[in-house]
Design a protein around this motif. Structure first.
Motif, short mmCIF file in Angstrom:
data_model
loop_
_atom_site.label_atom_id
_atom_site.label_comp_id
_atom_site.label_asym_id
_atom_site.label_seq_id
_atom_site.Cartn_x
_atom_site.Cartn_y
_atom_site.Cartn_z
N GLN A 30 29.00 44.30 -27.18
CA GLN A 30 28.30 44.03 -28.43
C GLN A 30 27.75 45.33 -28.99
O GLN A 30 27.47 46.27 -28.23
N LYS A 31 27.56 45.35 -30.30
CA LYS A 31 27.00 46.54 -30.93
C LYS A 31 25.91 46.08 -31.89
O LYS A 31 26.12 45.16 -32.68
N SER A 32 24.75 46.71 -31.77
CA SER A 32 23.62 46.35 -32.62
C SER A 32 22.84 47.62 -32.94
O SER A 32 22.44 48.35 -32.02
N PHE A 33 22.61 47.87 -34.21
CA PHE A 33 21.88 49.05 -34.66
C PHE A 33 22.46 50.34 -34.09
O PHE A 33 21.74 51.25 -33.73
N GLY A 34 23.79 50.36 -33.94
CA GLY A 34 24.48 51.55 -33.45
C GLY A 34 24.54 51.68 -31.93
O GLY A 34 25.18 52.57 -31.41
N VAL A 35 23.85 50.78 -31.21
CA VAL A 35 23.84 50.83 -29.75
C VAL A 35 24.88 49.85 -29.22
O VAL A 35 24.88 48.67 -29.57
N GLU A 36 25.78 50.36 -28.39
CA GLU A 36 26.78 49.50 -27.75
C GLU A 36 26.22 48.99 -26.43
O GLU A 36 25.70 49.78 -25.64
N MET A 37 26.34 47.69 -26.21
CA MET A 37 25.94 47.08 -24.95
C MET A 37 27.20 46.52 -24.31
O MET A 37 27.79 45.57 -24.81
N ASN A 38 27.64 47.15 -23.22
CA ASN A 38 28.85 46.74 -22.52
C ASN A 38 28.46 46.12 -21.18
O ASN A 38 27.83 46.79 -20.35
N SER A 39 28.82 44.86 -21.01
CA SER A 39 28.50 44.14 -19.77
C SER A 39 29.78 43.81 -19.02
O SER A 39 30.79 43.46 -19.64
N LYS A 40 29.71 43.90 -17.70
CA LYS A 40 30.85 43.55 -16.87
C LYS A 40 30.35 42.78 -15.65
O LYS A 40 29.40 43.21 -14.98
N LEU A 41 30.96 41.65 -15.39
CA LEU A 41 30.64 40.82 -14.24
C LEU A 41 31.87 40.70 -13.36
O LEU A 41 32.97 40.50 -13.86
N ASN A 42 31.68 40.84 -12.07
CA ASN A 42 32.74 40.57 -11.10
C ASN A 42 32.25 39.40 -10.27
O ASN A 42 31.29 39.55 -9.50
N VAL A 43 32.88 38.26 -10.45
CA VAL A 43 32.48 37.04 -9.74
C VAL A 43 33.50 36.77 -8.63
O VAL A 43 34.69 36.63 -8.91
N VAL A 44 33.02 36.73 -7.41
CA VAL A 44 33.90 36.52 -6.25
C VAL A 44 33.81 35.06 -5.82
O VAL A 44 32.72 34.53 -5.60
N ALA A 59 24.18 50.64 -21.78
CA ALA A 59 23.80 50.88 -23.17
C ALA A 59 24.31 52.26 -23.56
O ALA A 59 23.94 53.26 -22.94
N ILE A 60 25.20 52.29 -24.54
CA ILE A 60 25.74 53.56 -25.03
C ILE A 60 25.07 53.84 -26.37
O ILE A 60 25.22 53.08 -27.33
N LEU A 61 24.33 54.93 -26.39
CA LEU A 61 23.54 55.27 -27.56
C LEU A 61 24.30 56.18 -28.51
O LEU A 61 25.03 57.06 -28.06
N PRO A 62 24.09 55.99 -29.82
CA PRO A 62 24.68 56.95 -30.76
C PRO A 62 23.96 58.29 -30.61
O PRO A 62 22.85 58.36 -30.07
N GLU A 63 24.59 59.32 -31.06
CA GLU A 63 24.07 60.67 -30.88
C GLU A 63 22.63 60.82 -31.39
O GLU A 63 21.81 61.48 -30.75
#
Length: 139
Positions: A30-44, A59-63
């Motif tokens: 998801q991206k909100s106000f320029g911040v990317e939020m990348n979530s990853k789940l590994n369900v065993v 959280a990936i922040l813009p420069e």
């Protein structure tokens, strides 16, 4: 007696199976106000039972917000404080080159507590449907 026990044990093993372990990987970006939020789940899963889950949220922040990394780290820490006391889960928050990241691992018992469930039964289809409702794409 031996002649009966060995075939019975083999039959039981063949009927119940050894229990195949599989991992369902779910992602949400998801991206909100320029911040990317990348979530990853590994369900065993093993034999249609939930075994464990590990989760990473980055959280990936813009420069123009990179100077505020510490604020994002503190925000993650505040959001997940109390997880260890409440669920027995120890979230690990760290700084990355591009922002902040939180990682945590849950056993089946911890996940039952977190999701308020009474059992650990779950098929691959169940996991995909449940996390799909939460906006995740699963494979």
């Amino acid at each position: 007696m031996k002649k009966f026990i060995i075939p019975a044990a083999l039959s039981l093993l063949l009927l119940t199976g050894c229990g195949k372990e599989e991992t369902v990987v779910c992602t949400n970006n998801q991206k909100s106000f320029g911040v990317e939020m990348n979530s990853k789940l590994n369900v065993v899963l093993k034999s249609n039972k939930f075994v464990s889950m590990d989760m990473t949220i980055e959280a990936i922040l813009p420069e123009n917000l990179l100077s505020q990394k510490e604020t994002f780290i503190k925000s993650f820490e505040k959001q997940y404080e109390g997880f260890e006391d409440k669920y027995g889960v120890q979230p690990v928050v760290s700084e990355t080159d591009e922002g902040a990241k939180i990682e945590m691992k849950m056993t089946a018992e911890q996940a039952k507590e977190f999701y308020g469930s009474n059992d650990t039964k779950a098929t691959r289809k169940d996991v995909i449907e449940e996390f799909g409702k939460q906006g995740f794409t699963c494979e």
